[in-house]
Design a protein around this motif. Structure first.
Motif, mmCIF file in Angstrom:
data_model
loop_
_atom_site.group_PDB
_atom_site.id
_atom_site.type_symbol
_atom_site.label_atom_id
_atom_site.label_comp_id
_atom_site.label_asym_id
_atom_site.label_seq_id
_atom_site.Cartn_x
_atom_site.Cartn_y
_atom_site.Cartn_z
ATOM 1 N N ALA A 63 -57.776 -88.042 25.485
ATOM 2 C CA ALA A 63 -57.282 -89.215 24.767
ATOM 3 C C ALA A 63 -55.849 -89.521 25.172
ATOM 4 N N LEU A 64 -55.509 -90.799 25.167
ATOM 5 C CA LEU A 64 -54.147 -91.234 25.460
ATOM 6 C C LEU A 64 -53.475 -91.744 24.192
ATOM 7 N N HIS A 65 -52.149 -91.674 24.199
ATOM 8 C CA HIS A 65 -51.342 -92.184 23.087
ATOM 9 C C HIS A 65 -50.332 -93.169 23.663
ATOM 10 N N ILE A 66 -50.335 -94.380 23.104
ATOM 11 C CA ILE A 66 -49.445 -95.421 23.601
ATOM 12 C C ILE A 66 -48.355 -95.663 22.565
ATOM 13 N N PRO A 67 -47.060 -95.602 22.933
ATOM 14 C CA PRO A 67 -46.513 -95.702 24.287
ATOM 15 C C PRO A 67 -46.242 -94.376 24.997
ATOM 16 N N TRP A 68 -46.555 -93.239 24.395
ATOM 17 C CA TRP A 68 -46.205 -91.973 25.024
ATOM 18 C C TRP A 68 -46.824 -91.833 26.419
ATOM 19 N N ASP A 69 -47.990 -92.442 26.623
ATOM 20 C CA ASP A 69 -48.684 -92.317 27.908
ATOM 21 C C ASP A 69 -48.719 -93.642 28.674
ATOM 22 N N ARG A 70 -47.781 -94.522 28.402
ATOM 23 C CA ARG A 70 -47.777 -95.808 29.096
ATOM 24 C C ARG A 70 -47.429 -95.615 30.574
ATOM 25 N N VAL A 71 -48.185 -96.285 31.424
ATOM 26 C CA VAL A 71 -47.933 -96.302 32.863
ATOM 27 C C VAL A 71 -48.030 -97.747 33.344
ATOM 28 N N ASP A 72 -47.598 -97.972 34.573
ATOM 29 C CA ASP A 72 -47.663 -99.326 35.121
ATOM 30 C C ASP A 72 -49.086 -99.735 35.491
ATOM 31 N N ASP A 73 -49.905 -98.763 35.847
ATOM 32 C CA ASP A 73 -51.243 -99.069 36.336
ATOM 33 C C ASP A 73 -52.247 -98.132 35.649
ATOM 34 N N HIS A 120 -49.038 -104.908 19.440
ATOM 35 C CA HIS A 120 -49.189 -103.583 20.048
ATOM 36 C C HIS A 120 -50.652 -103.145 20.031
ATOM 37 N N LEU A 121 -51.341 -103.369 18.928
ATOM 38 C CA LEU A 121 -52.743 -102.972 18.844
ATOM 39 C C LEU A 121 -53.596 -103.740 19.851
ATOM 40 N N LEU A 122 -53.292 -105.021 20.031
ATOM 41 C CA LEU A 122 -54.021 -105.816 21.022
ATOM 42 C C LEU A 122 -53.714 -105.333 22.438
ATOM 43 N N GLU A 123 -52.465 -104.896 22.660
ATOM 44 C CA GLU A 123 -52.121 -104.300 23.951
ATOM 45 C C GLU A 123 -52.976 -103.054 24.203
ATOM 46 N N CYS A 124 -53.216 -102.279 23.163
ATOM 47 C CA CYS A 124 -54.039 -101.083 23.305
ATOM 48 C C CYS A 124 -55.469 -101.446 23.708
ATOM 49 N N VAL A 125 -55.978 -102.560 23.202
ATOM 50 C CA VAL A 125 -57.310 -102.996 23.619
ATOM 51 C C VAL A 125 -57.286 -103.413 25.096
ATOM 52 N N ASP A 126 -56.213 -104.058 25.526
ATOM 53 C CA ASP A 126 -56.071 -104.380 26.948
ATOM 54 C C ASP A 126 -56.122 -103.108 27.792
ATOM 55 N N ILE A 127 -55.461 -102.064 27.307
ATOM 56 C CA ILE A 127 -55.467 -100.783 28.021
ATOM 57 C C ILE A 127 -56.877 -100.206 28.053
ATOM 58 N N MET A 128 -57.613 -100.343 26.961
ATOM 59 C CA MET A 128 -59.003 -99.893 26.942
ATOM 60 C C MET A 128 -59.819 -100.593 28.021
ATOM 61 N N ASP A 129 -59.574 -101.888 28.183
ATOM 62 C CA ASP A 129 -60.285 -102.632 29.220
ATOM 63 C C ASP A 129 -59.995 -102.058 30.607
ATOM 64 N N ALA A 130 -58.740 -101.665 30.822
ATOM 65 C CA ALA A 130 -58.341 -101.154 32.133
ATOM 66 C C ALA A 130 -58.848 -99.740 32.386
ATOM 67 N N THR A 131 -58.931 -98.927 31.332
ATOM 68 C CA THR A 131 -59.316 -97.525 31.500
ATOM 69 C C THR A 131 -60.805 -97.285 31.320
ATOM 70 N N GLY A 132 -61.511 -98.261 30.761
ATOM 71 C CA GLY A 132 -62.922 -98.058 30.450
ATOM 72 C C GLY A 132 -63.138 -97.264 29.183
ATOM 73 N N SER A 133 -62.112 -97.176 28.344
ATOM 74 C CA SER A 133 -62.215 -96.413 27.107
ATOM 75 C C SER A 133 -63.059 -97.158 26.076
#
Length: 386
Positions: A63-73, A120-133
């Motif tokens: 599992a990832l935690h945002i922003p602790w695990d934020r990366v550019d890609d 921020h929560l919507l950003e996390c959904v964007d990250i889910m889209d990118a990671t396949g989570s």
């Protein structure tokens, strides 16, 4: 008695998600204790998680935690995980470490702060889209410390509005997992204090919203397995955050404080049809004074042992004793399973999977601890607030 072959087959399917933050430095309210070899980047956290999976064969996601695990890609981060035999799991949001959230996040009286939190929560959904989570895990520190500080009902309205916005953004194969915590840091009223509040919001939101049961987030004496049974019965149990507590939210190794409770919980999971991929088994722990990777390996093993014992419950004999009202016989069936030493059985399972029967010993022989201590010099170690 359930056939051992069937128990072994079931155990081979079990997966426990480990949390990226458990590999970083953590501590008490008073001190964060640094350890040699602690990861400096999300990639190094994944490298450590890969070692847990290598030796247990049962921890294929982190599992990832945002922003602790934020990366550019994030797509590249997912590829890094895949190259190490892992997938990225739940995305955990953080609406509790910003100064703007002093009076709450999605429940804050200021609409501008609420918009920031939802963003921020919507950003996390964007990250889910990118990671396949699949899973977005939400825990809110929102609440009040004093009577009259804010309107309790209005705070629930604000919470519902924010959750609906995020829920509507989820893809068809994504879920929202809502966690509850009955106190801390809000000491008068917490906005999501119990499973009933979380369930009520998830029920209104729809099938993509599920409840998370954190085993450390209950008052003393709470019958957690009853909560588990009820949520499974209602189709609303989405995940566990496994840890142990002696006093409050201690985040100790799962099974360390009360292994019998963990066994009882796992029995209700199996009894209620929750031993499937629809219920995520996650760890949420802090390893403040013990070595982190061996502690996480031990935690995975503790979940496996509790599960093996729960699978050994003779459900036919138990049902017969329950129907006849034989209290002692029913309890004896449960205790017989719990008192079974399942370590040899799990050693067989690991051997059949091509693993070392003793994951902790195998890790210590691997030299990974010495390697990361030597290589991870310089930079900023991961930890609270990283």
């Amino acid at each position: 008695m359930t056939e051992f072959a069937a128990v072994k087959a079931a155990l081979k399917t079990q997966a426990v998600e480990t949390p990226s933050w458990a590999y970083g430095n953590s501590g008490t309210r008073f001190k964060v204790f640094a350890q040699p070899g602690v990861p400096r980047t999300p990639e190094e956290k994944i490298d450590d998680a890969a070692k847990v999976h290598e030796f247990t064969g049962a921890a294929p996601t982190v599992a990832l935690h945002i922003p602790w695990d934020r990366v550019d890609d994030f797509a590249a981060l997912a590829k890094h995980a895949e190259e190490r035999g892992l997938k990225l799991g739940a995305i955990n949001s953080n609406t509790f470490q910003d100064d703007d959230y002093r009076l709450g996040s999605v429940c804050h009286p200021d609409a501008a702060v609420r918009r920031k939190a939802v963003g921020h929560l919507l950003e996390c959904v964007d990250i889910m889209d990118a990671t396949g989570s699949r899973d977005l895990k939400l825990w809110f520190a929102d609440g009040t410390n004093y009577p009259g500080q804010d309107d309790l009902r209005e705070r629930q309205d604000r919470l519902a509005e924010a959750l609906a916005q995020v829920h509507d953004r989820l893809g068809h194969d994504q879920r929202m997992l809502l966690e509850y915590k009955f106190f801390e840091p809000a000491f008068y009223a917490t906005d999501v204090p119990d499973w009933g509040t979380a369930y009520a919001h998830c029920l209104k939101l729809g099938p993509k919203a599920q409840v998370v049961v954190d085993t450390g987030h209950h008052a003393p004496g709470t019958n957690i397995e009853f909560i588990v049974a009820t949520l499974l019965r209602e189709g609303k149990l989405g995940a566990f955050d496994f840890n142990s507590r002696f006093y409050a939210d201690d985040d100790l190794m799962v099974g360390a404080a009360d292994p019998f409770q963990l066994f009882r919980i796992m029995y209700e999971v199996i009894r209620g049809g929750g031993f499937t991929s629809d219920v995520a088994f996650m760890l949420d722990q802090c390893h403040n004074i013990e070595a982190k990777i061996p502690a996480i390996i031990r935690s995975v093993m503790n979940v496996q042992e509790a599960t093996a014992k729960a699978l050994l419950v003779d459900r036919d004999a138990l049902a017969a004793a329950q129907r006849s009202g034989d209290v002692l016989a029913a309890n004896a069936v449960v205790m017989d399973a719990y008192n079974t030493d399942v370590r040899p059985l799990l050693a067989e399972v690991r051997t059949e999977l091509g693993l070392d029967p003793d994951p902790v010993a195998a890790y210590h022989r691997s030299g990974w601890a010495e390697r990361i201590a030597a290589e991870r010099v310089g930079g900023q170690q991961a930890g609270w607030g990283a």
